[in-house]
Scaffold this motif. Sequence first.
Motif, PDB file in Angstrom:
ATOM      1  N   THR A   3      54.431  90.336  12.325  1.00  0.00           N
ATOM      2  CA  THR A   3      53.461  89.377  11.809  1.00  0.00           C
ATOM      3  C   THR A   3      52.452  89.039  12.894  1.00  0.00           C
ATOM      4  O   THR A   3      52.708  89.225  14.086  1.00  0.00           O
ATOM      5  N   ASP A  12      51.447  82.618   9.706  1.00  0.00           N
ATOM      6  CA  ASP A  12      51.702  83.974  10.186  1.00  0.00           C
ATOM      7  C   ASP A  12      51.740  84.927   8.995  1.00  0.00           C
ATOM      8  O   ASP A  12      52.432  84.668   8.000  1.00  0.00           O
ATOM      9  N   SER A  14      52.020  89.123   7.589  1.00  0.00           N
ATOM     10  CA  SER A  14      52.464  90.474   7.920  1.00  0.00           C
ATOM     11  C   SER A  14      51.261  91.338   8.268  1.00  0.00           C
ATOM     12  O   SER A  14      50.160  91.157   7.720  1.00  0.00           O
TER      13      SER A  14
END
Length: 343
Positions: A3, A12, A14
């Motif tokens: 992330t 956060d 991916s």
Amino acid sequence: MQTRPLGNTGIDVSRLCLGTMTFGEQNSEKEAHEQLDRAVAYGINFIDTAEMYPVPPRAETQGRTEAYLGSWLKRRDSRDDVIIATKVTGPGLEHIRGGTRLSREQIHQAVDDSLRRLQTDYIDLYQLHWPQRTTNYFGRLGFEFDDEEDAIDLEETLQVLKRLVEAGKVRAIGLSNETPWGVMKALQLAERLDLPRVASVQNPYNLLNRTFEVGLAEIAHRENVGLLAYSPLAFGVLSGKYLGGARPEKARLTLFERFKRYTSPLAEQATQAYVDIARDHDLDPAQMALAFVTSRPFLTSNIIGATTMEQLEDNLSSESLKLDQSVLDAIEDVHRRWPNPSP
């Protein structure tokens, strides 16, 4: 799945994001849900859509992509573990609200309509799909000023977005198809007027179009406004499947003649060279192209898209691919020979 931070938001995401613009045109609701299930199971927590999707945009299908995503969100009953990004349409589409503009009234209507289709009460990242003003986007080079343009000032648009953040309907805001001036102007307004700070810029970026590197890459690094890269496979061209004039059944360029951005003679020469690099190093051409994008230091997330589960699996597998220096050197050699053939 690694992330990366979404700007200064504390969110956060991916480093692969699932793009959804085929949902409702090339993909059924069932197929859309299968893709979403597989992507999340793999570790993707970031999903990108837009009110105008699917593509190509048509009045008959407008909003269907968000609706498919909304029915999936309702079915899984676990909203907070995924990051949903959508976009308000820039100016010029007559079949949406009788002619889209980034005005106070239209943005309020757009976000409420998106929330309804998505079956949620908040959007994690709300993006301006393209600028209100006349400028360079969608492959246009060479700025030409229009002193008669009827443009809504960016400050007004950001003021509306501030109200949406304060109301809890939007967590963070972003730009798309933007220029260096546009990003810096938005940051300047945010600092001077206490407006929401843009967290990201969603622009095209791939081996055939690295124009983001010219001015925006430095801004992404120094101002912490990372790239959400769309079209990382250049409409699938970088897989090599269209080389030699091939048009596979049901492929995007076969179905829709309007997508010609990445099919010029120069682009075909460069594509062939990139495919040759991949094959010389026993790599899948599409995975090599995706891995290159994902490796860029100015990238926040790489927006992958697929019409089949096989394509999705291949795209997901690119996340763990680390390109050797010899591959990167060969890519740079091709880029020097054919720089940005499809801006």
